[in-house]
Structures are given as C-alpha cells and as structure tokens.
Design an enzyme around this catalytic site. Structure first.
Site, short mmCIF file in Angstrom:
data_model
loop_
_atom_site.label_atom_id
_atom_site.label_comp_id
_atom_site.label_asym_id
_atom_site.label_seq_id
_atom_site.Cartn_x
_atom_site.Cartn_y
_atom_site.Cartn_z
N ARG A 64 0.84 -1.21 0.00
CA ARG A 64 0.00 0.00 0.00
C ARG A 64 0.87 1.25 0.00
NH1 ARG A 64 -4.99 1.02 1.06
NH2 ARG A 64 -4.64 2.55 2.69
N ARG A 90 -11.29 3.66 -2.67
CA ARG A 90 -10.12 3.09 -1.99
C ARG A 90 -9.84 3.90 -0.75
NH1 ARG A 90 -8.15 -1.73 -4.39
NH2 ARG A 90 -8.73 -1.56 -6.56
N ILE A 91 -9.30 3.25 0.26
CA ILE A 91 -8.79 3.98 1.41
C ILE A 91 -7.44 4.55 1.01
CG2 ILE A 91 -8.06 3.78 3.81
CD1 ILE A 91 -10.07 1.33 3.88
N ASN A 106 -13.08 14.28 0.57
CA ASN A 106 -13.82 13.12 0.07
C ASN A 106 -15.31 13.40 0.18
OD1 ASN A 106 -14.28 10.33 -0.68
ND2 ASN A 106 -14.79 9.92 1.45
N HIS A 108 -19.09 11.47 0.58
CA HIS A 108 -19.60 10.18 1.07
C HIS A 108 -21.13 10.22 1.08
CE1 HIS A 108 -19.41 6.39 3.18
NE2 HIS A 108 -20.34 6.84 4.00
N ASP A 140 -8.69 11.92 6.53
CA ASP A 140 -7.62 11.59 7.45
C ASP A 140 -7.28 10.11 7.28
OD1 ASP A 140 -9.52 10.13 8.79
OD2 ASP A 140 -9.57 11.41 10.58
N GLY A 142 -8.34 7.49 8.80
CA GLY A 142 -9.42 6.53 9.06
C GLY A 142 -10.30 6.33 7.84
N ASP A 144 -13.52 7.30 6.38
CA ASP A 144 -14.62 8.28 6.44
C ASP A 144 -14.73 8.92 7.82
OD1 ASP A 144 -15.26 7.66 3.75
OD2 ASP A 144 -16.43 5.94 4.40
C1 GAR Z 1 -20.92 9.02 -4.80
O1 GAR Z 1 -22.19 8.78 -4.25
C2 GAR Z 1 -19.90 9.12 -3.69
O2 GAR Z 1 -20.38 9.73 -2.53
C3 GAR Z 1 -19.61 7.67 -3.43
O3 GAR Z 1 -19.51 7.13 -4.72
C4 GAR Z 1 -20.43 7.81 -5.57
C5 GAR Z 1 -19.72 8.18 -6.85
O4 GAR Z 1 -20.64 8.55 -7.83
N1 GAR Z 1 -18.43 7.50 -2.66
C6 GAR Z 1 -18.32 6.58 -1.69
O5 GAR Z 1 -19.18 5.77 -1.43
C7 GAR Z 1 -17.00 6.62 -0.95
N2 GAR Z 1 -17.10 5.85 0.24
P1 GAR Z 1 -20.14 9.07 -9.26
O6 GAR Z 1 -19.07 8.09 -9.75
O7 GAR Z 1 -21.36 9.04 -10.11
O8 GAR Z 1 -19.59 10.46 -9.06
#
Ligand code: GAR
Length: 197
Positions: A64, A90-91, A106, A108, A140, A142, A144
């Site tokens: 990683r 990815r983290i 990010n 979420h 950070d 972690g 999310d």
């Molecule tokens: C979004 O809903 C974003 O919040 C999520 O992926 C989607 C991407 O949509 N991200 C996560 O779940 C990260 N943990 P998109 O490819 O249509 O922009």
C-alpha cells in the site's frame, strides 16, 4: 487559478458536475487532471473536456505504501491546490494522506459519522433510516472519519431501492461538491481551521 485534481473509481457523475461548473468563467477553480485506481467509465468525462488523466492501480504495486507513493507522484506534478475524491473507492494510504492533508477531501453518500465505508446507502436502508444524506469531509487516516466540511440531508422514501436512494443522494452531492470546491477556492472555507477542530 485555483487548481484541482479529482480522483475517481466509477461512473464519475460528480466529476462531470465539477468539469461542467469549471467551464464557467465565474467558477473559481479549474480541474487540471483526473486520476483513477482503475480504468473506469468516468475517465471519459475528463477526455470529453480535454483534461489529462492517469491511472495508478494498486495491483501494480507490492505494498500500500508503494501504491500511495506512486499516487502522490502522479498528483504532485499538477501542483493542485486541492485533491477531491469523488467516488474514489479506496482507502487512501497514510503516506498519501500525510502528503496532501488537509487539502484532500472526500464525498460520502451518508450523514457521517453514520454509515461509513463502501456500502453507505445499503447500510442506511438496512438500518431503517428515515433520513440519510451526503457529507464532504477532509480525508484523514481513518475510513470516512475526517473532519466534516459540509453535509446535506436526503429523505428516505418507503419504496426506495439502493439505486433510487443513491441517485437522489447523488443529485445533492453534485451540487454540494460544486459549491464546496468553489467556497474552498474563494477562501470561504478554511480547511486548516476545520482540521484543527
Ligand atoms: C458518490 O455517491 C460518492 O459519494 C460515493 O460514490 C459515488 C460516486 O458517484 N463514494 C463513496 O461511497 C466513498 N465511500 P459518481 O461516480 O457518479 O460520481
């Protein structure tokens, strides 16, 4: 001009919202490059707008840390003021987080700290939530867990499926990310200050 690198893994609808916003002369940021951890449909949005892309796939590295280091090496030549994970599934390795903090954010699809991780929409439905939403936060080390910049609520409907709810969340996310990046660029949001909270 305030410059942004966007990282994606999937369809890239949030990336496209940013690319479209950035075509306006009133918008205070420009997307300078788009990176991904895999070949994915979203990269075609960057190509549509003539924006350079790069792919740094973890499978090509033995650890990683090596992957994280390659990711930073792909981002740094663009000297971005901000890096946005927009569906980057990815983290981010600690090494890359510390190189970019706090200018790595990010999005979420839940109201953090509720439902972190890769299945936030499914988890909210399974939990019987009436309300969920979208959160933008500083990344950070972690999963999310970083300081929240902004969040917006989305009501859960009784007949929602994972995809219908996720689509409604994404409508809000696209507005939220465009507004948040603009406010960071205009120094209406101070990431250093948010990260000290
Ligand atoms: C979004 O809903 C974003 O919040 C999520 O992926 C989607 C991407 O949509 N991200 C996560 O779940 C990260 N943990 P998109 O490819 O249509 O922009």
């Amino acid at each position: 001009m305030f410059s942004v690198v966007v990282l994606i893994s999937g369809s890239g609808s949030n990336l496209r919202a940013l690319l479209e916003a950035a075509t306006s002369s009133d918008y205070p940021a420009r997307i300078v490059a788009v990176g991904a951890d895999r070949e994915c449909a979203g990269l075609t949005h960057a190509e549509d707008f003539g924006i350079p892309t790069f792919v740094v796939a973890p499978a090509a590295f033995t650890s990683r840390d090596e992957w994280g280091s390659a990711l930073v090496s792909a981002i740094e030549p663009w000297q971005p003021d901000l890096v946005v994970c927009a569906g980057f599934m990815r983290i981010v390795p600690a090494l890359a987080v510390s190189a970019l903090f706090p200018r790595l954010i990010n999005m979420h699809p839940a109201l953090l700290p509720l439902y972190p991780g890769a299945h936030a929409v499914r988890d909210a439905l399974a939990d019987g939530a009436n309300v969920t939403g979208a959160t933008i936060h500083v990344v950070d080390e972690g999963v999310d867990t970083g300081p929240v910049i902004r969040a917006r609520e989305v009501a859960v409907h009784q007949d929602d499926s994972e995809s219908s709810l996720h689509e409604r969340i994404k409508v809000e996310e696209r507005q939220l990310i465009v507004e948040t990046v603009a406010d960071i660029a205009r120094e209406r949001i101070d990431l250093e200050e948010i990260s000290r909270r």
